[in-house]
Structure formats: C-alpha cells, structure tokens
Design a protein around this motif. Structure first.
Motif, PDB file in Angstrom:
ATOM      1  N   TYR A 280      -5.340  -1.134 -15.613  1.00 47.44           N
ATOM      2  CA  TYR A 280      -5.914  -1.740 -14.418  1.00 47.44           C
ATOM      3  C   TYR A 280      -5.751  -3.263 -14.432  1.00 47.44           C
ATOM      4  O   TYR A 280      -5.781  -3.893 -15.490  1.00 47.44           O
ATOM      5  CB  TYR A 280      -7.400  -1.390 -14.302  1.00 47.44           C
ATOM      6  CG  TYR A 280      -7.671   0.092 -14.302  1.00 47.44           C
ATOM      7  CD1 TYR A 280      -7.400   0.863 -13.177  1.00 47.44           C
ATOM      8  CD2 TYR A 280      -8.159   0.724 -15.444  1.00 47.44           C
ATOM      9  CE1 TYR A 280      -7.631   2.224 -13.175  1.00 47.44           C
ATOM     10  CE2 TYR A 280      -8.395   2.085 -15.451  1.00 47.44           C
ATOM     11  CZ  TYR A 280      -8.127   2.842 -14.316  1.00 47.44           C
ATOM     12  OH  TYR A 280      -8.345   4.197 -14.327  1.00 47.44           O
ATOM     13  N   VAL A 281      -5.615  -3.811 -13.241  1.00 46.41           N
ATOM     14  CA  VAL A 281      -5.557  -5.256 -13.054  1.00 46.41           C
ATOM     15  C   VAL A 281      -6.789  -5.660 -12.248  1.00 46.41           C
ATOM     16  O   VAL A 281      -7.060  -5.088 -11.191  1.00 46.41           O
ATOM     17  CB  VAL A 281      -4.271  -5.673 -12.316  1.00 46.41           C
ATOM     18  CG1 VAL A 281      -4.303  -7.163 -11.993  1.00 46.41           C
ATOM     19  CG2 VAL A 281      -3.048  -5.348 -13.160  1.00 46.41           C
TER      20      VAL A 281
ATOM     21  N   ASP B  64       1.917  -6.182   1.769  1.00 47.01           N
ATOM     22  CA  ASP B  64       0.827  -6.141   2.737  1.00 47.01           C
ATOM     23  C   ASP B  64      -0.306  -7.121   2.448  1.00 47.01           C
ATOM     24  O   ASP B  64      -1.065  -7.471   3.368  1.00 47.01           O
ATOM     25  CB  ASP B  64       0.196  -4.739   2.754  1.00 47.01           C
ATOM     26  CG  ASP B  64       1.170  -3.655   3.157  1.00 47.01           C
ATOM     27  OD1 ASP B  64       1.719  -3.735   4.262  1.00 47.01           O
ATOM     28  OD2 ASP B  64       1.388  -2.721   2.351  1.00 47.01           O
ATOM     29  N   HIS B  65      -0.451  -7.559   1.203  1.00 47.05           N
ATOM     30  CA  HIS B  65      -1.712  -8.203   0.813  1.00 47.05           C
ATOM     31  C   HIS B  65      -1.486  -9.020  -0.456  1.00 47.05           C
ATOM     32  O   HIS B  65      -0.484  -8.832  -1.163  1.00 47.05           O
ATOM     33  CB  HIS B  65      -2.749  -7.091   0.569  1.00 47.05           C
ATOM     34  CG  HIS B  65      -4.138  -7.551   0.280  1.00 47.05           C
ATOM     35  ND1 HIS B  65      -4.857  -8.371   1.120  1.00 47.05           N
ATOM     36  CD2 HIS B  65      -4.959  -7.280  -0.773  1.00 47.05           C
ATOM     37  CE1 HIS B  65      -6.060  -8.586   0.606  1.00 47.05           C
ATOM     38  NE2 HIS B  65      -6.138  -7.942  -0.545  1.00 47.05           N
ATOM     39  N   VAL B  66      -2.444  -9.916  -0.759  1.00 46.95           N
ATOM     40  CA  VAL B  66      -2.303 -10.781  -1.934  1.00 46.95           C
ATOM     41  C   VAL B  66      -3.681 -11.095  -2.510  1.00 46.95           C
ATOM     42  O   VAL B  66      -4.697 -11.058  -1.807  1.00 46.95           O
ATOM     43  CB  VAL B  66      -1.576 -12.091  -1.552  1.00 46.95           C
ATOM     44  CG1 VAL B  66      -2.427 -12.935  -0.598  1.00 46.95           C
ATOM     45  CG2 VAL B  66      -1.184 -12.909  -2.781  1.00 46.95           C
ATOM     46  N   GLY B  67      -3.708 -11.414  -3.805  1.00 50.78           N
ATOM     47  CA  GLY B  67      -4.929 -11.844  -4.476  1.00 50.78           C
ATOM     48  C   GLY B  67      -4.565 -12.618  -5.723  1.00 50.78           C
ATOM     49  O   GLY B  67      -3.394 -12.927  -5.963  1.00 50.78           O
ATOM     50  N   ILE B  68      -5.564 -12.925  -6.534  1.00 50.38           N
ATOM     51  CA  ILE B  68      -5.315 -13.602  -7.811  1.00 50.38           C
ATOM     52  C   ILE B  68      -5.825 -12.729  -8.945  1.00 50.38           C
ATOM     53  O   ILE B  68      -6.856 -12.057  -8.809  1.00 50.38           O
ATOM     54  CB  ILE B  68      -5.980 -14.996  -7.861  1.00 50.38           C
ATOM     55  CG1 ILE B  68      -5.479 -15.782  -9.078  1.00 50.38           C
ATOM     56  CG2 ILE B  68      -7.495 -14.905  -7.851  1.00 50.38           C
ATOM     57  CD1 ILE B  68      -5.837 -17.253  -9.057  1.00 50.38           C
TER      58      ILE B  68
ATOM     59  N   TRP C  84       0.814  -1.214   0.000  1.00 48.31           N
ATOM     60  CA  TRP C  84       0.000   0.000   0.000  1.00 48.31           C
ATOM     61  C   TRP C  84       0.852   1.269   0.000  1.00 48.31           C
ATOM     62  O   TRP C  84       0.331   2.348  -0.291  1.00 48.31           O
ATOM     63  CB  TRP C  84      -0.946   0.004   1.197  1.00 48.31           C
ATOM     64  CG  TRP C  84      -1.827  -1.203   1.301  1.00 48.31           C
ATOM     65  CD1 TRP C  84      -2.140  -1.890   2.435  1.00 48.31           C
ATOM     66  CD2 TRP C  84      -2.536  -1.870   0.245  1.00 48.31           C
ATOM     67  NE1 TRP C  84      -2.983  -2.932   2.162  1.00 48.31           N
ATOM     68  CE2 TRP C  84      -3.248  -2.953   0.825  1.00 48.31           C
ATOM     69  CE3 TRP C  84      -2.631  -1.670  -1.134  1.00 48.31           C
ATOM     70  CZ2 TRP C  84      -4.038  -3.813   0.069  1.00 48.31           C
ATOM     71  CZ3 TRP C  84      -3.416  -2.540  -1.896  1.00 48.31           C
ATOM     72  CH2 TRP C  84      -4.109  -3.586  -1.297  1.00 48.31           C
ATOM     73  N   ASP C  85       2.137   1.156   0.283  1.00 49.35           N
ATOM     74  CA  ASP C  85       3.022   2.324   0.220  1.00 49.35           C
ATOM     75  C   ASP C  85       3.666   2.489  -1.150  1.00 49.35           C
ATOM     76  O   ASP C  85       4.441   3.424  -1.375  1.00 49.35           O
ATOM     77  CB  ASP C  85       4.118   2.216   1.290  1.00 49.35           C
ATOM     78  CG  ASP C  85       3.560   2.370   2.694  1.00 49.35           C
ATOM     79  OD1 ASP C  85       2.564   3.106   2.847  1.00 49.35           O
ATOM     80  OD2 ASP C  85       4.101   1.742   3.622  1.00 49.35           O
TER      81      ASP C  85
ATOM     82  N   VAL D 187      -1.183   0.176 -10.933  1.00 45.32           N
ATOM     83  CA  VAL D 187       0.227  -0.188 -10.831  1.00 45.32           C
ATOM     84  C   VAL D 187       0.839   0.290  -9.522  1.00 45.32           C
ATOM     85  O   VAL D 187       1.743  -0.351  -8.967  1.00 45.32           O
ATOM     86  CB  VAL D 187       1.008   0.373 -12.049  1.00 45.32           C
ATOM     87  CG1 VAL D 187       1.034   1.896 -12.037  1.00 45.32           C
ATOM     88  CG2 VAL D 187       2.409  -0.213 -12.120  1.00 45.32           C
ATOM     89  N   GLN D 188       0.349   1.411  -8.999  1.00 45.04           N
ATOM     90  CA  GLN D 188       0.926   1.966  -7.773  1.00 45.04           C
ATOM     91  C   GLN D 188       0.733   1.047  -6.570  1.00 45.04           C
ATOM     92  O   GLN D 188       1.499   1.112  -5.607  1.00 45.04           O
ATOM     93  CB  GLN D 188       0.313   3.341  -7.470  1.00 45.04           C
ATOM     94  CG  GLN D 188       0.723   4.435  -8.429  1.00 45.04           C
ATOM     95  CD  GLN D 188      -0.085   4.449  -9.711  1.00 45.04           C
ATOM     96  OE1 GLN D 188      -1.039   3.672  -9.862  1.00 45.04           O
ATOM     97  NE2 GLN D 188       0.269   5.330 -10.637  1.00 45.04           N
ATOM     98  N   GLU D 189      -0.273   0.205  -6.612  1.00 50.32           N
ATOM     99  CA  GLU D 189      -0.563  -0.681  -5.481  1.00 50.32           C
ATOM    100  C   GLU D 189       0.165  -2.022  -5.568  1.00 50.32           C
ATOM    101  O   GLU D 189       0.283  -2.727  -4.572  1.00 50.32           O
ATOM    102  CB  GLU D 189      -2.075  -0.948  -5.418  1.00 50.32           C
ATOM    103  CG  GLU D 189      -2.915   0.305  -5.216  1.00 50.32           C
ATOM    104  CD  GLU D 189      -4.385   0.061  -5.466  1.00 50.32           C
ATOM    105  OE1 GLU D 189      -5.179   0.234  -4.525  1.00 50.32           O
ATOM    106  OE2 GLU D 189      -4.739  -0.323  -6.606  1.00 50.32           O
TER     107      GLU D 189
END
Length: 268
Positions: free
Chosen positions: A126-127, A112-116, A102-103, A145-147
């Motif tokens: 966008y993804v 910080d986090h994960v997904g598929i 997130w930074d 992309v920033q995330e």
C-alpha cells in the motif's frame, strides 16, 4: 524547504471541502476559466508547492490543474516513473507526486487524479497519500498498485542540518536534550513569535513530533507553546499513557523513546 516541508504543506489542507480557497486562489492566478467548483486535486499540489518553497521542484515553475500535463512535465524532466513493476520495485517514497488512473493503466494520457506520498506500508502493498479533491475533500488515502499510473520525483532541496553537541561520556554526535530544561520550557513557554526561545533544543522534540504526524510543521519553532504541548500529549497517549501521565509535559521514559526513534539523546 524540503520534502518534509512539502508534505506538511499538503497536510495542512486536510479536511478542506468545496468550493474552497484553493479554487479561488487558482482562479485569481489563472483566470475565469477556473471560476466556481472544479476539480482541484492538482491545484492543491501547486498551492502546497508554493507554500513550501518547492514550486520549481514540484511544478517546474508552472501552475498545474491538469494532471496529465503535470505528469508529462515530470517525464520531460526525466523524473517520471511509470508504475509497471509493482510498489516495492518502483521505489516510490515519501514526497513523490503520485498520479492515478482509475482504469488501472500506467499511461500518462489516462491519468485522472494526483496526490502526494506520505509513506509506504512495510509489506510494500500500500501507498499512503494525501490528496485534494478526493470525494470532494482533501484527505488521507491508502492506495494500491492497481490505482497508480506512476509518480514524479521532485528534486527537493535537502533537509537543513542542525548543529549537534557531544553527549558527556558517550562520544556521540547526536543532539542532546535536557529533560529538566525541556520541562521548564513546556511549563512556562507560550507562543512568542519573533522573540528568543527559552530552550533551543525544544526544536529537536518538535521536529520529532512533526515526523510522528502529531504537530504541524509551522509550530516547530522552538517555542514550547500550546500546540507543542498538545502534540506531546497525543504522543503520550500513543505510548499508552493516560490521565496525568498524558498531560503534554515530557517525562524521561517517553522522551527517551522519542529520542531513540528520532536521533537525539536525553539527559536529566
């Protein structure tokens, strides 16, 4: 067992809040340190990988709750791609396991986090993802992309190949679906697990509905039951049909349009 199986295994948890079955399941496997309500985004990936038969590809045979460790394991396997060149140049695609900071860094240690990944927008800005424990629920998200810190690319099993038939007079090797036989199956079939299907090419239509996001993978079994019919009704509505024209029974126009998009031919 494939990238599609994995994506749909994650999608089945959409709408899950907390505390939840994934947390309880992970505690049973990994001990009391995971008792109660705790961050479960990577446990979702672990659970889905096991359900999809892709545990080795996605998790390297290890349960993950800590996203940093999971990303590091992809790096050790030579399957880590840091998001340093933008979405388009990164080659990120459906089925990749995507990690977030997130930074805004691409550092594994800051994840910080994960997904598929379920897809990428046409303009590559966008993804599209499905993530567990995003605002305390499993949900679809749109990420920039920033995330994104980077992504791991699992070595999924290949998609199983289906037998094909030659369409009369065309020389085509694409699968062939008879509208009349399909309609008969839709009108009389109910779920018949463990019994023969009435019209095997129904599965081509079901696979197309799965790819359109209108049918859960577990219902793509060749039986034209209520779930398949409901999925086809949603397709008809998407194509602009209403009322009796969106009753879930295939018509020639909608079926040809679906076949054109998903690789099968339609005959009367």
């Amino acid at each position: 067992m494939s990238v599609e199986t994995m994506v749909h295994a994650v999608e089945r948890w959409i709408g899950t809040g907390e505390p939840n079955e994934i947390q309880r399941w992970y505690e049973q496997r990994n001990g009391s340190a995971y008792r109660g309500n705790w961050p479960w985004c990577d446990a979702t990936m672990t659970r889905a990988a096991i359900e999809a038969g892709e545990y080795d590809a996605v998790c390297f045979g290890t349960d993950f709750a800590y996203t940093v460790a999971h990303a590091q394991r992809f790096k050790e396997a030579g399957a880590w791609h840091a998001m340093t060149t933008g979405i388009a140049k990164s080659g990120i695609r459906r089925g990749d396991i995507v990690f977030f900071d997130w930074d805004g860094s691409s550092s594994i240690g800051a994840i910080d986090h994960v997904g598929i990944v379920t897809g990428v927008s046409a303009d590559k800005r966008y993804v599209f993802t499905v993530e567990g424990n995003t605002a305390n629920v499993c949900a679809r998200r749109v990420r920039t992309v920033q995330e994104i810190a980077g992504f791991g690319r699992p070595a999924y099993k290949p998609e199983p190949k289906k037998p094909t038939t030659t369409s009369p007079g065309t020389g085509s090797k694409r699968p062939q679906v008879s509208l009349a036989k399909l309609v008969a199956a839709f009108e009389k079939d109910a779920p018949k697990k463990g019994t023969p299907v009435s019209y095997a090419p129904t599965e081509y239509v079901e696979d197309a509905l799965v790819a359109e996001g209108l049918l859960a993978k577990r219902y793509a079994d060749g039986h034209a039951g209520t779930a398949t019919r409901s999925g086809y009704a949603l397709l008809q509505q998407r194509y602009g049909y209403h009322g009796d024209d969106a009753n879930g029974i295939p018509g020639m126009a909608s079926l040809k349009r679906l076949g054109k998009a998903h690789g099968f031919d339609v005959v009367a």
